[in-house]
Structures are given as C-alpha cells and as structure tokens.
Design a protein around this motif. Structure first.
Motif, PDB file in Angstrom:
ATOM      1  N   ASP A 117      34.184 -59.464 -61.451  1.00 33.71           N
ATOM      2  CA  ASP A 117      34.698 -58.109 -61.670  1.00 33.71           C
ATOM      3  C   ASP A 117      34.068 -57.116 -60.693  1.00 33.71           C
ATOM      4  O   ASP A 117      34.748 -56.213 -60.184  1.00 33.71           O
ATOM      5  CB  ASP A 117      34.410 -57.652 -63.103  1.00 33.71           C
ATOM      6  N   CYS A 118      32.777 -57.274 -60.450  1.00 36.46           N
ATOM      7  CA  CYS A 118      32.078 -56.363 -59.537  1.00 36.46           C
ATOM      8  C   CYS A 118      32.555 -56.542 -58.098  1.00 36.46           C
ATOM      9  O   CYS A 118      32.932 -55.578 -57.424  1.00 36.46           O
ATOM     10  CB  CYS A 118      30.567 -56.598 -59.608  1.00 36.46           C
ATOM     11  N   TYR A 119      32.546 -57.789 -57.631  1.00 33.41           N
ATOM     12  CA  TYR A 119      32.904 -58.040 -56.226  1.00 33.41           C
ATOM     13  C   TYR A 119      34.342 -57.637 -55.929  1.00 33.41           C
ATOM     14  O   TYR A 119      34.654 -57.220 -54.805  1.00 33.41           O
ATOM     15  CB  TYR A 119      32.685 -59.512 -55.877  1.00 33.41           C
ATOM     16  N   ALA A 120      35.222 -57.737 -56.922  1.00 32.59           N
ATOM     17  CA  ALA A 120      36.628 -57.391 -56.705  1.00 32.59           C
ATOM     18  C   ALA A 120      36.811 -55.920 -56.356  1.00 32.59           C
ATOM     19  O   ALA A 120      37.857 -55.527 -55.836  1.00 32.59           O
ATOM     20  CB  ALA A 120      37.455 -57.748 -57.939  1.00 32.59           C
ATOM     21  N   LEU A 121      35.792 -55.087 -56.639  1.00 31.87           N
ATOM     22  CA  LEU A 121      35.881 -53.651 -56.342  1.00 31.87           C
ATOM     23  C   LEU A 121      34.992 -53.215 -55.189  1.00 31.87           C
ATOM     24  O   LEU A 121      35.082 -52.067 -54.734  1.00 31.87           O
ATOM     25  CB  LEU A 121      35.487 -52.840 -57.590  1.00 31.87           C
ATOM     26  N   MET A 122      34.137 -54.090 -54.696  1.00 29.08           N
ATOM     27  CA  MET A 122      33.091 -53.638 -53.780  1.00 29.08           C
ATOM     28  C   MET A 122      33.549 -53.392 -52.347  1.00 29.08           C
ATOM     29  O   MET A 122      32.773 -52.967 -51.508  1.00 29.08           O
ATOM     30  CB  MET A 122      31.900 -54.606 -53.816  1.00 29.08           C
TER      31      MET A 122
ATOM     32  N   ALA B 237      29.315 -68.578 -68.542  1.00 27.82           N
ATOM     33  CA  ALA B 237      30.601 -68.292 -67.886  1.00 27.82           C
ATOM     34  C   ALA B 237      30.889 -66.797 -67.805  1.00 27.82           C
ATOM     35  O   ALA B 237      31.402 -66.302 -66.790  1.00 27.82           O
ATOM     36  CB  ALA B 237      31.724 -69.011 -68.626  1.00 27.82           C
ATOM     37  N   LYS B 238      30.583 -66.064 -68.863  1.00 29.39           N
ATOM     38  CA  LYS B 238      30.906 -64.631 -68.864  1.00 29.39           C
ATOM     39  C   LYS B 238      30.115 -63.871 -67.809  1.00 29.39           C
ATOM     40  O   LYS B 238      30.598 -62.863 -67.280  1.00 29.39           O
ATOM     41  CB  LYS B 238      30.661 -64.040 -70.254  1.00 29.39           C
ATOM     42  N   ALA B 239      28.913 -64.321 -67.503  1.00 26.99           N
ATOM     43  CA  ALA B 239      28.129 -63.659 -66.455  1.00 26.99           C
ATOM     44  C   ALA B 239      28.782 -63.869 -65.093  1.00 26.99           C
ATOM     45  O   ALA B 239      28.831 -62.962 -64.260  1.00 26.99           O
ATOM     46  CB  ALA B 239      26.698 -64.188 -66.460  1.00 26.99           C
ATOM     47  N   HIS B 240      29.296 -65.067 -64.847  1.00 31.27           N
ATOM     48  CA  HIS B 240      30.035 -65.317 -63.604  1.00 31.27           C
ATOM     49  C   HIS B 240      31.286 -64.441 -63.542  1.00 31.27           C
ATOM     50  O   HIS B 240      31.621 -63.903 -62.479  1.00 31.27           O
ATOM     51  CB  HIS B 240      30.426 -66.792 -63.510  1.00 31.27           C
TER      52      HIS B 240
ATOM     53  N   HIS C 129      40.319 -65.049 -65.413  1.00 30.97           N
ATOM     54  CA  HIS C 129      41.685 -65.217 -64.894  1.00 30.97           C
ATOM     55  C   HIS C 129      42.184 -63.909 -64.282  1.00 30.97           C
ATOM     56  O   HIS C 129      42.865 -63.913 -63.258  1.00 30.97           O
ATOM     57  CB  HIS C 129      42.625 -65.670 -66.007  1.00 30.97           C
ATOM     58  N   THR C 130      41.830 -62.786 -64.920  1.00 30.12           N
ATOM     59  CA  THR C 130      42.253 -61.486 -64.396  1.00 30.12           C
ATOM     60  C   THR C 130      41.605 -61.219 -63.044  1.00 30.12           C
ATOM     61  O   THR C 130      42.276 -60.776 -62.099  1.00 30.12           O
ATOM     62  CB  THR C 130      41.898 -60.361 -65.390  1.00 30.12           C
ATOM     63  N   SER C 131      40.306 -61.462 -62.928  1.00 32.05           N
ATOM     64  CA  SER C 131      39.607 -61.229 -61.661  1.00 32.05           C
ATOM     65  C   SER C 131      40.195 -62.084 -60.540  1.00 32.05           C
ATOM     66  O   SER C 131      40.366 -61.617 -59.411  1.00 32.05           O
ATOM     67  CB  SER C 131      38.114 -61.521 -61.816  1.00 32.05           C
ATOM     68  N   LEU C 132      40.509 -63.345 -60.857  1.00 33.71           N
ATOM     69  CA  LEU C 132      41.116 -64.210 -59.842  1.00 33.71           C
ATOM     70  C   LEU C 132      42.502 -63.693 -59.470  1.00 33.71           C
ATOM     71  O   LEU C 132      42.903 -63.726 -58.300  1.00 33.71           O
ATOM     72  CB  LEU C 132      41.195 -65.645 -60.365  1.00 33.71           C
TER      73      LEU C 132
ATOM     74  N   MET D 242      36.095 -60.058 -51.441  1.00 39.41           N
ATOM     75  CA  MET D 242      37.125 -60.807 -52.153  1.00 39.41           C
ATOM     76  C   MET D 242      36.785 -62.283 -52.260  1.00 39.41           C
ATOM     77  O   MET D 242      37.052 -62.922 -53.285  1.00 39.41           O
ATOM     78  CB  MET D 242      38.477 -60.617 -51.464  1.00 39.41           C
ATOM     79  N   ASN D 243      36.199 -62.855 -51.244  1.00 41.14           N
ATOM     80  CA  ASN D 243      35.829 -64.266 -51.325  1.00 41.14           C
ATOM     81  C   ASN D 243      34.682 -64.493 -52.301  1.00 41.14           C
ATOM     82  O   ASN D 243      34.615 -65.530 -52.972  1.00 41.14           O
ATOM     83  CB  ASN D 243      35.499 -64.810 -49.940  1.00 41.14           C
ATOM     84  N   ARG D 244      33.779 -63.513 -52.389  1.00 40.83           N
ATOM     85  CA  ARG D 244      32.728 -63.621 -53.408  1.00 40.83           C
ATOM     86  C   ARG D 244      33.329 -63.512 -54.816  1.00 40.83           C
ATOM     87  O   ARG D 244      32.921 -64.229 -55.735  1.00 40.83           O
ATOM     88  CB  ARG D 244      31.684 -62.523 -53.203  1.00 40.83           C
ATOM     89  N   ALA D 245      34.300 -62.590 -54.973  1.00 45.97           N
ATOM     90  CA  ALA D 245      34.963 -62.450 -56.273  1.00 45.97           C
ATOM     91  C   ALA D 245      35.688 -63.739 -56.643  1.00 45.97           C
ATOM     92  O   ALA D 245      35.628 -64.202 -57.790  1.00 45.97           O
ATOM     93  CB  ALA D 245      35.944 -61.281 -56.233  1.00 45.97           C
ATOM     94  N   ARG D 246      36.357 -64.341 -55.662  1.00 43.89           N
ATOM     95  CA  ARG D 246      37.086 -65.580 -55.908  1.00 43.89           C
ATOM     96  C   ARG D 246      36.124 -66.695 -56.360  1.00 43.89           C
ATOM     97  O   ARG D 246      36.389 -67.408 -57.331  1.00 43.89           O
ATOM     98  CB  ARG D 246      37.807 -66.001 -54.630  1.00 43.89           C
ATOM     99  N   ALA D 247      35.015 -66.824 -55.644  1.00 46.28           N
ATOM    100  CA  ALA D 247      34.058 -67.889 -55.960  1.00 46.28           C
ATOM    101  C   ALA D 247      33.469 -67.697 -57.355  1.00 46.28           C
ATOM    102  O   ALA D 247      33.335 -68.667 -58.125  1.00 46.28           O
ATOM    103  CB  ALA D 247      32.949 -67.914 -54.912  1.00 46.28           C
ATOM    104  N   ALA D 248      33.133 -66.450 -57.705  1.00 46.80           N
ATOM    105  CA  ALA D 248      32.543 -66.192 -59.024  1.00 46.80           C
ATOM    106  C   ALA D 248      33.554 -66.457 -60.136  1.00 46.80           C
ATOM    107  O   ALA D 248      33.213 -67.046 -61.172  1.00 46.80           O
ATOM    108  CB  ALA D 248      32.050 -64.744 -59.093  1.00 46.80           C
ATOM    109  N   ALA D 249      34.809 -66.043 -59.934  1.00 49.31           N
ATOM    110  CA  ALA D 249      35.838 -66.266 -60.959  1.00 49.31           C
ATOM    111  C   ALA D 249      36.096 -67.758 -61.146  1.00 49.31           C
ATOM    112  O   ALA D 249      36.226 -68.254 -62.275  1.00 49.31           O
ATOM    113  CB  ALA D 249      37.128 -65.541 -60.576  1.00 49.31           C
TER     114      ALA D 249
END
Length: 857
Positions: free
Chosen positions: A584-589, A576-579, A624-627, A603-610
């Motif tokens: 965290d990465c996608y939210a900034l890219m 889970a932590k790797a996801h 939860h923070t990333s989402l 953002m959609n990649r960040a959403r899916a990973a979170a």
C-alpha cells in the motif's frame, strides 16, 4: 445460439448502452477485439434501443432480442396448433409473441406465449421458457397469472396460460391516476404476489407496470416471470445473500432500466430486496403518476437510480399520507440493508394503512372479510418475525476505541484494534459488520452515545471501548451496547495493555461478543477469529503502528509506515498483512504528495510486496487491491487490474479502497456510469475520506457534467475549505466552462505548500485566458524549479497545452509515457486534452498507454 453467446452479447450491450456515441464506439472497438459479427449484433441491439421511444419502460435486452430473433415469417392468426385455435396476437416481446387462443377441448379462452423467429430452435431460449413456466407453477397465488402447461407442437414451443381481460397498470396510470385508496389496493395485491413468489425462492427481476394486468373488479395479475431466478432452498429459508442470485455471470445486466435496483445496475449479487426496490418505483408511479427516476437519457436514468432521491410523494398528490411516503422511500433505499427485508414486511405496513383508513377508503367489507384481513395480517406478522429471526443477519458496529489515558504512545492502538476487530467479526456467518471506514468518524466532534450511533448506522448493537489510566498501567474497557435501548449486553476490562498480548485480547473480545449476540461459536468460528494473527506479539504492534501512520498519511508518515511494516516483517516474515501494508505504501510513493521514489522502483516494490502477501495468504483483499493498483497505474493492464479489484471485492465487499481504485479503472476504460456507481460506493463506505469524496466529484468532471462537478466540489469545499485538490479541480472545471478569470482567482489563492502543482495550474489558466506572456513566465519559473527538484513531464505538458504549442505538448506527454507516469491513464477521458484529439499523434500516444482514443469530433 447458446447461453454463452447471448450472455456475451447482453453484457456488451448493457456496458455500451449508457455511453455517448463516441465513447460507445471506442468501447466496442476495444471489447469486440476484431470480432465484427459480435460487434454487428451488439450494434443492432443498440440501434433498436435508440429507435424505440419507450425503451426505458421496456426490458433492455428484450428490445434487442426482437432485432436478433427476426420477425416471424407469418403471423399465426387463424391457424390451429394442436387443440388451440389462434384468434389474434396480443403482444410481442424480446423472446416471444403472445396470442389469444381458444382451447377447443375445454371451450375456454387462453393465452399462448410462443418463442419467436430465430429463437424457435435456440436451446437457451427454450430453457428460459421452461424456467418461466416452472417459476410460475411454484408460486400459485390469486395475484399471479397461472400457467396451465408448456407444450411443443408442430415445431412451436409455447406456454399455455390464463387469459386475463383488462389493461396493464402502465395503461391505467397513463389514462388516469388512481385515487389513493384504489392505488393502495392495487399496490398491496402486487406486493402480495411478490411475497408469495419470494416464499418459494423466486426473484422476479423485472417488476414494472407493463407486467401487471388489472382485470375486472380491480383484481391484479402479475405477469412475465421470464427473467425470474429460482433460488433452490434446502431445509429452511437461507440467509439473504447465501442463496441470492447474481444478475448474471460476467457483469450481465437483466431487467428494465427505469425500474432496476442499484445492485442490478452494478451487476452485483441479487436477492429478494432487489424486487423490493423495483416495487418501490412501481408504487411511486402508482401514487403520483410519475416515474421516480425519469430523465431524458439512459445514462441520466442510471445515474439518478444510483445517486439521487426522487421528490416526496406529497409534491405530486396532496392526498398522500406521510406514512405512505415513508413506506415508498424505504423501498427505494440505495443500500439494500436499509430497505424492507421482505415483501411480507412491506405488505404488513400497507395493510396497516388500509386498516386504519389512512387514505380514507370506502368501507364495504363484511364482518367476514374484516376477520379474514385480521387473520392475514396476523399471519404476515408471524411470517415476518420468523423471517427476520432466522434469516436476517445480526448487525454490529465497532466504534473507534478512545484513548482517554493522555498517553500519546498508545494513540495508535485504539483505531488499529477496532479495525482489526471489524476484520475478525466480518468472518463470522450470521453477522453483518459496519466497515471501520464508516464508523471511524464517530470521534471528536462526531462522538455520539452508543444508542445514537446505533440508530444512525442502523445496527442492532454497538461495541465501544476506552483506554484509561489505572495507576501506573493502562486499562482497556470494552462494552457491547444494545442499540435499541442502551442496555449493556456484555462488558470486560483488560489490565496493563502495554504488556499483555493484544492478539489474545482481540480473540477474547471477538469470541465473547459473538457469544453475547447468540452467534454460533464452534470450532470453525474460533479458527476464523485467530486466522491471520502473527505469532509474534511485537510484530502485531509494529503492524498496528504502521497502519495508524498509513491512515494519517503524509509524505513523512508514509516513510515511517514503511519502517514499521518492515519491522513487523523482520519479526515475523510470514505476517501477510504487513507485506500488504508495505505494498500500500509503495503504490503511492511515486506521487509527489507522498514520496519522490522513481515510478518504476515504487511500483515494482509494491508488486513484490503484494505478491509476497498473497503467497502467504491469498484471501487478503488489500493485497489484491494493491496488486491491482500496480496493474492500473504502471502496467496499464486493464483486464488484470479489473480482475484483481473484482476479486478483492468478492473477498471483502465493504473494502472501500477496492471500490475507490476500481472506479478509476472504470473511468479510464470509458465506463463512466459504472465508475460513478463505484466511486459513490467508496464514498458511502468511507464517508470522511477526502480522497473518496474528491474522487466522486471528479467523476462528473471526466463525464463532462461540469455543472454537477462544480456543485459537488462546492459542497466539499464548504465542509473542507482548505482542500487543495478540490480547489484545483474546481478551477479546471471552471476552465472547461469558459470561466477563466474565476479559475485563475482560485489557483492564485492556493497555498505554496506544493508550489509546482499551483504554478502548473496557473500557467495553464493564464494561457487559456489569453495571458500568454504570464503563462510563459510561469513556464520559465517551472523550468528553474526543475533544476532543483523533480517536476513530472506531464505537468510541463499541461502548460504547453494551454499555450497551444502541440509539438512541445506531445514531446512532454511522450516523456511522461516513457516514465509510465500514473496520470497518463486519464489521457482519453480528461477534458483538458480534448483539443488534441484531432491530431493523429494523439491516437498514437493513446495506444502507447493501452487506451482506445475516442473518435474525433
């Protein structure tokens, strides 16, 4: 009216109270959502608070309750209710009126506290009256005004209590400042009353001079337990925080603004240490005659309590001893962990000063009273020791593990292992662990001995580690050091760390350190230590490498971190932590600083990973923070973003990124004092991060406190003169202050490493300074750059804004809105856009971003 009605009104009242007129109206428009009756009630409260010059010295909600309850149809003087003959009214508060009466059966004067006006038939108000009576009845003490009973007669609900002849401490201080010896005696009595209340599990929550009466002979009586919270205990005193009181549900703020603790203002869980802070404000006023956080406006008082320190006591009274200064300022610590942990401990220190005669009191005690005092102090010492021994959590700091091997390949391991250990230790009950973001600075020039670091971090023990070379292999050496004397409590070495299981090493260290600190290490604790560990050893190492790159992020490192997190997931899809790291990465890219990925895709990649991380483990604060970041920066769904950030903080109150992003959410929704508090918390938890420090300074820019913003940024640039974000923001602050030439000078000196950001700032500044030809030249250059690389439409809009070309400004801002460009969320709070607010197109644009446009000036 029931509890939920009052709670919603009070929550809205306190959220709107610190805001200026325009922001307040916007907030209520959004928060009341068309409920005009609700809005009218809140506005009545706010109007009452503004009319009352002594508002900051009164309970904020009580002032408004006087409006909502309505005046009593007639006063009760001369009436007889049951056996009580009413003589005269002594005072009126939010929920009740207090009358002097005579008990005709017993022939004595007493005080009666009635529910007032419309609250007479209010079930919630009646329950509050009963709670007050119960709280005082539990805490029988010479310095607590006793309650004789609670009655309901002829439609009147009231408390019967002792009538105390005297003056309030507020009136006494206003008339004259007590001598130090007298102030010590008064202060010690107040603290003794609170120590008794706390011993019975009662948190007062409204300590202030107005709630203290000084009677004949200087005897103190603490009054008004109407806001007290009773903490029900079982067979022993529970650890602080387990049976603590939340200020309320849903952000309710209870208490009196000028005497509130920082955690009350932030609507956090309360425990007895909140009363300690309020006691500190009362003691400061008692010794100096001044309120420690006095300012002209509500917002300034709140900001001062959250962020600043009052002047030393000795500046106001030359008779003050240094020890008194230390005691009062320890009460006023922003971090409750650094305050006195009990009123008994505070009382002991005050008693020591009285006994030593530090304030030179007149000695009139008899031998018997001296013996009684000695006995009292002895009992206090025993009580304080027992309290700390059985309730205070053990405090631990994990310092960065230093790589002394010379092998750069394992550089990632030191910080990652230390951070992971902090995460594991934080799951153990009875242990308080310093966040890794706080301890990570203890490397390089800031390296300290374990004892020095322990003192600075205010912990009991420090865990240190070194990676060293041993022949052809690498060895991890770890030690647990007692912070008080430097003694080693435990030590271990782990050979050949390149080949052994890092998961096993983590578990072994955590378990043995827990045992060395005499923590309970049963089956439940052992399971907690192994939770969230992947089965695949290489997956854990890949995750550690990804986190190392994330912490040292740049555009290149973020892309490499994505590769490492994906590698960890390929090895263990249930990690889970790797996801969460991937999210965290996608939210900034989509940010030019960290990547060129289109906003929607990032953002959609960040959403899916979170979401994938949470599907595996719903307890990850980082996921939860990333989402929440996706909901904030892309969905513009403020309610869902806030829900995610608050849930993340409930899982891990020390997770700095959650505080950081939550402060952004509070900013864009117009809750600036709360935003300052959250940004300060993020900065405290991650003091070396340029992002958290920059965020804190920027809050003052958004709040139009330009002098404060400039001072904050100057301090940051003194320590980090190459920080481009701080330079750029300082330039925009100067533009708002009319210092155009100074701003241009700053922008011209910014390096060309991110030329687009520099050129946009320069173009805007040239235009603001009247150098329109140069601004248009910059604009032409930016257009050429746009043919070669992506230039966000928001940036071009800024130059047109400086040129006062509103048509093109709105054109490009709408383009940015189409792209859901992240910085659009600051549209209604960024002072740069103030000149657009009179244009109807601004309101329409704000609605597109789901923002409430402040009223036009």
């Amino acid at each position: 009216m029931e509890a939920e009605d009052w709670e919603r009104i009070e929550s809205l009242f306190h959220a709107a109270l610190p805001l200026d007129v325009s922001a307040r109206a916007a907030h209520l428009e959004l928060a009341c959502a068309g409920d005009e009756a609700l809005r009218a009630e809140v506005e009545s409260l706010l109007a009452a608070s503004e009319r009352d010059a002594g508002f900051l010295a009164e309970n904020a909600f009580n002032v408004g309750l006087q409006v909502l309850s309505g005046a009593r149809a007639k006063r009760l003087e001369g009436e007889r209710i049951g056996r009580y003959q009413i003589l005269r009214r002594l005072g009126i508060g939010g929920m009740g009126e207090v009358y002097l009466a005579e008990d005709t059966q017993l022939g004595r004067k007493i005080a009666l506290k009635f529910l007032s006006g419309k609250l007479v038939d209010d079930n919630w108000a009646k329950r509050q009256l009963v709670k007050e009576a119960q709280a005082v009845a539990m805490a029988e003490h010479p310095n607590i005004c006793p309650i004789y009973g609670i009655e309901e007669i002829e439609g009147h609900s009231f408390i019967v209590m002792q009538y105390v002849e005297g003056e309030t401490l507020a009136d006494l201080i206003a008339a004259r400042r007590p001598a130090v010896a007298e102030a010590l005696s008064l202060g010690a009595q107040i603290v003794a009353a609170l120590a008794e209340a706390h011993a019975h599990g009662i948190i007062h929550r409204d300590i202030k001079p107005q709630n203290v009466v000084v009677g004949g002979g200087g005897q103190v009586k603490v009054l008004d337990f109407g806001l007290a919270k009773i903490v029900h205990r079982k067979d022993r005193v529970a650890p602080l925080g387990d049976d603590s009181s939340r200020v309320s549900q849903g952000g309710l703020v209870i208490g009196t603004v000028a005497y509130m603790s920082p955690e009350q203002l932030r609507a956090e869980r309360l425990d007895f240490r909140s009363d300690i802070f309020s006691l500190g404000t009362v003691l400061y006023e008692l010794f100096t005659g001044r309120k420690p956080f006095a300012h002209a406006s509500h917002a300034e008082v709140i900001s001062a309590i959250l962020t600043s320190q009052p002047s030393p006591l000795a500046e106001h009274s030359p008779d003050i001893q240094p020890e008194l200064d230390r005691i009062v300022f320890r009460c006023l610590e922003k971090d409750r962990e650094k305050r006195y942990q009990s009123a008994s401990e505070l009382l002991y220190d005050l008693g020591n000063i009285q006994q030593r005669g530090a304030a030179a009191p007149t000695r009139r005690r008899t031998h018997n009273s001296a013996a009684a005092l000695a006995l009292l102090l002895f009992l206090i010492v025993i009580s304080a020791y027992a309290y700390h021994r059985f309730t205070r959590p053990y405090k631990l700091a994990v310092l960065p593990i230093v790589n002394e091997s010379g092998d750069a390949v394992v550089e990632y391991l030191g910080d990652s292992l230390a951070e992971s250990l902090v995460s594991k230790f934080s799951r153990l009950s009875g242990l308080r662990v310093s966040p890794f973001t706080t301890t990570s600075g203890y490397r390089g020039e800031r390296r300290r001995s374990p004892q020095e670091a322990g003192r600075e971090l205010d912990v009991d023990a420090v865990l240190i580690g070194r990676i060293v070379r041993g022949g052809d292999s690498l060895i991890l050496k770890t030690e647990l050091i007692d912070a008080s004397d430097g003694a080693q409590l435990w030590g271990e070495r782990y050979d050949d760390i390149n080949t052994i299981s890092i998961a096993s090493v983590q578990h072994d260290i955590a378990a043995k350190v827990g045992t060395a600190m005499a923590l309970s290490m049963g089956g439940r604790e052992q399971n907690l230590l192994t939770a969230q560990d992947p089965d695949n050893e290489e997956a854990l190492r890949e995750y550690f490498r990804g986190r190392y790159l994330w912490r040292n992020r740049s555009k290149e490192n973020i892309q490499k971190a994505v590769e490492k997190f994906n590698a960890a997931i390929a090895l263990d899809p249930s990690f889970a932590k790797a996801h969460a790291g991937l999210a965290d990465c996608y939210a900034l890219m989509n940010s030019p600083a960290y990547g060129n990925m289109p906003t929607g895709e990032a953002m959609n990649r960040a959403r899916a990973a979170a979401r994938q991380a949470l599907a595996i483990d719903n307890s990850l604060a980082e996921a939860h923070t990333s989402l929440g970041v996706v909901h904030l920066k892309y969905d513009w769904d403020w309610a869902e973003a806030e829900s995610r950030f608050r849930h993340a903080l409930s899982l891990d109150p020390d997770y700095a990124p959650a505080h950081y992003w939550y402060s952004h959410l509070l900013t864009v929704t117009g809750r600036q004092p709360e935003a300052v508090a959250e940004s300060e918390q993020a900065r405290r938890l991650d003091p070396l991060s340029p992002l958290t420090r920059m965020n804190f300074c920027r809050e003052f820019y958004f709040g139009r406190q330009f002098d404060t913003a400039a001072a904050c940024l100057h301090e940051m640039l003194r320590e980090d003169p190459a920080n481009v974000n701080a330079q750029r923001t300082l330039g925009f602050v100067y533009l708002q202050q009319g210092m155009n030439d100074t701003a241009i000078e700053i922008f011209e000196k910014i390096p060309d490493t991110n030329k687009a950001l520099k050129m946009v700032a320069l173009g805007y500044a040239y235009a603001r300074a009247g150098r329109k030809a140069e601004a248009r030249g910059i604009l032409a250059e930016v257009e050429k750059m746009a043919a070669q690389t992506y230039i966000p439409p928001h940036e071009r809009a800024v130059i047109y804004l400086g040129l006062d070309d509103k048509d093109r400004t709105f054109h490009w801002l709408n383009k940015a809105c189409d792209e859901r460009f992240a910085t659009m969320i600051y549209l209604t709070v960024d002072p740069a856009f103030d000149t657009l607010r009179a244009d109807p197109r601004f309101d329409a644009l704000a609605r597109r971003v789901n923002l409430q446009s402040p009223p036009r000036a």
